[in-house]
Design a protein around this motif. Structure first.
Motif, PDB file in Angstrom:
ATOM      1  N   GLU A  13      54.333 -25.374 -45.437  1.00  0.00           N
ATOM      2  CA  GLU A  13      53.140 -24.888 -45.221  1.00  0.00           C
ATOM      3  C   GLU A  13      52.824 -25.904 -43.814  1.00  0.00           C
ATOM      4  O   GLU A  13      52.056 -25.069 -43.047  1.00  0.00           O
ATOM      5  CB  GLU A  13      52.164 -24.802 -45.866  1.00  0.00           C
ATOM      6  CG  GLU A  13      52.176 -23.838 -46.853  1.00  0.00           C
ATOM      7  CD  GLU A  13      53.152 -23.978 -48.144  1.00  0.00           C
ATOM      8  OE1 GLU A  13      53.454 -25.118 -48.389  1.00  0.00           O
ATOM      9  OE2 GLU A  13      53.681 -23.019 -48.681  1.00  0.00           O
ATOM     10  N   ALA A  65      55.970 -24.394 -41.074  1.00  0.00           N
ATOM     11  CA  ALA A  65      55.893 -23.183 -40.614  1.00  0.00           C
ATOM     12  C   ALA A  65      54.999 -22.861 -39.345  1.00  0.00           C
ATOM     13  O   ALA A  65      55.424 -22.241 -38.411  1.00  0.00           O
ATOM     14  CB  ALA A  65      55.380 -22.125 -41.808  1.00  0.00           C
ATOM     15  N   GLU A 122      63.696 -22.384 -44.949  1.00  0.00           N
ATOM     16  CA  GLU A 122      62.547 -21.900 -45.958  1.00  0.00           C
ATOM     17  C   GLU A 122      61.209 -21.610 -45.081  1.00  0.00           C
ATOM     18  O   GLU A 122      60.442 -20.697 -45.307  1.00  0.00           O
ATOM     19  CB  GLU A 122      62.160 -22.913 -46.991  1.00  0.00           C
ATOM     20  CG  GLU A 122      63.261 -23.127 -48.072  1.00  0.00           C
ATOM     21  CD  GLU A 122      62.616 -24.097 -48.991  1.00  0.00           C
ATOM     22  OE1 GLU A 122      61.403 -24.407 -49.340  1.00  0.00           O
ATOM     23  OE2 GLU A 122      63.589 -24.766 -49.578  1.00  0.00           O
ATOM     24  N   GLU A 148      61.855 -18.471 -43.127  1.00  0.00           N
ATOM     25  CA  GLU A 148      61.856 -17.255 -44.244  1.00  0.00           C
ATOM     26  C   GLU A 148      60.597 -17.053 -44.799  1.00  0.00           C
ATOM     27  O   GLU A 148      59.995 -15.906 -44.657  1.00  0.00           O
ATOM     28  CB  GLU A 148      62.535 -17.476 -45.443  1.00  0.00           C
ATOM     29  CG  GLU A 148      64.263 -17.349 -45.257  1.00  0.00           C
ATOM     30  CD  GLU A 148      64.881 -17.865 -46.432  1.00  0.00           C
ATOM     31  OE1 GLU A 148      66.186 -17.679 -46.479  1.00  0.00           O
ATOM     32  OE2 GLU A 148      64.404 -18.749 -47.509  1.00  0.00           O
ATOM     33  N   TYR A 149      59.607 -18.043 -44.863  1.00  0.00           N
ATOM     34  CA  TYR A 149      58.314 -17.754 -45.067  1.00  0.00           C
ATOM     35  C   TYR A 149      57.554 -17.056 -43.843  1.00  0.00           C
ATOM     36  O   TYR A 149      56.854 -16.221 -44.097  1.00  0.00           O
ATOM     37  CB  TYR A 149      57.592 -19.249 -45.392  1.00  0.00           C
ATOM     38  CG  TYR A 149      56.165 -19.246 -45.125  1.00  0.00           C
ATOM     39  CD1 TYR A 149      55.393 -19.066 -46.622  1.00  0.00           C
ATOM     40  CD2 TYR A 149      55.249 -19.804 -44.131  1.00  0.00           C
ATOM     41  CE1 TYR A 149      53.973 -19.422 -46.506  1.00  0.00           C
ATOM     42  CE2 TYR A 149      53.863 -19.925 -44.175  1.00  0.00           C
ATOM     43  CZ  TYR A 149      53.270 -19.498 -45.581  1.00  0.00           C
ATOM     44  OH  TYR A 149      51.979 -19.498 -45.610  1.00  0.00           O
ATOM     45  N   GLU A 170      58.200 -13.200 -43.310  1.00  0.00           N
ATOM     46  CA  GLU A 170      57.247 -12.276 -44.100  1.00  0.00           C
ATOM     47  C   GLU A 170      56.019 -11.950 -43.667  1.00  0.00           C
ATOM     48  O   GLU A 170      55.458 -10.631 -44.297  1.00  0.00           O
ATOM     49  CB  GLU A 170      57.211 -13.026 -45.767  1.00  0.00           C
ATOM     50  CG  GLU A 170      58.819 -13.240 -46.315  1.00  0.00           C
ATOM     51  CD  GLU A 170      58.415 -13.996 -47.759  1.00  0.00           C
ATOM     52  OE1 GLU A 170      57.185 -14.509 -48.249  1.00  0.00           O
ATOM     53  OE2 GLU A 170      59.201 -14.367 -48.229  1.00  0.00           O
TER      54      GLU A 170
END
Length: 103
Positions: A4, A7, A52, A55-56, A59
């Motif tokens: 978090e 990203a 990751e 990918e986060y 979405e």
């Protein structure tokens, strides 16, 4: 690594519809995003962390709504590039490694 936190550093690059292309502006945005991530989080970020985080973001971002196999290949390719740059900063260029330590 806190995905978090990573990203949002990659989001300015991935939110552009052409993020996955080889256009010079996309490449520039990718490198600026890495610089931002390394500056705040340090340059010791792994392939899996980059993957990751991407990918986060894929979405939530409409710019990442691509065909599944192509998206996977793009994410894996950019995660690999990001890790290579991270490794270079850590091992080959002490000035970068010193500059890219978290504050």
């Amino acid at each position: 690594m806190n995905i978090e936190k990573l990203a949002p550093k990659l989001k300015p690059w991935m939110q552009v519809d052409t993020w996955h292309t080889s256009h010079p502006k996309d490449s520039e945005r990718f490198h600026l995003a890495l610089n931002s991530a390394f500056s705040e989080l340090g340059s010791s970020i792994s392939y899996d962390d980059f993957k990751e985080a991407m990918e986060y973001l894929s979405e939530e971002l409409s710019s990442a709504k691509l065909e599944a196999e192509y998206l996977t290949q793009a994410i894996e390719g950019y995660a690999s590039r990001a890790e290579t740059i991270s490794t270079f900063c850590l091992k080959s260029w002490p000035a970068c490694s010193a500059r890219c330590r978290p504050a």
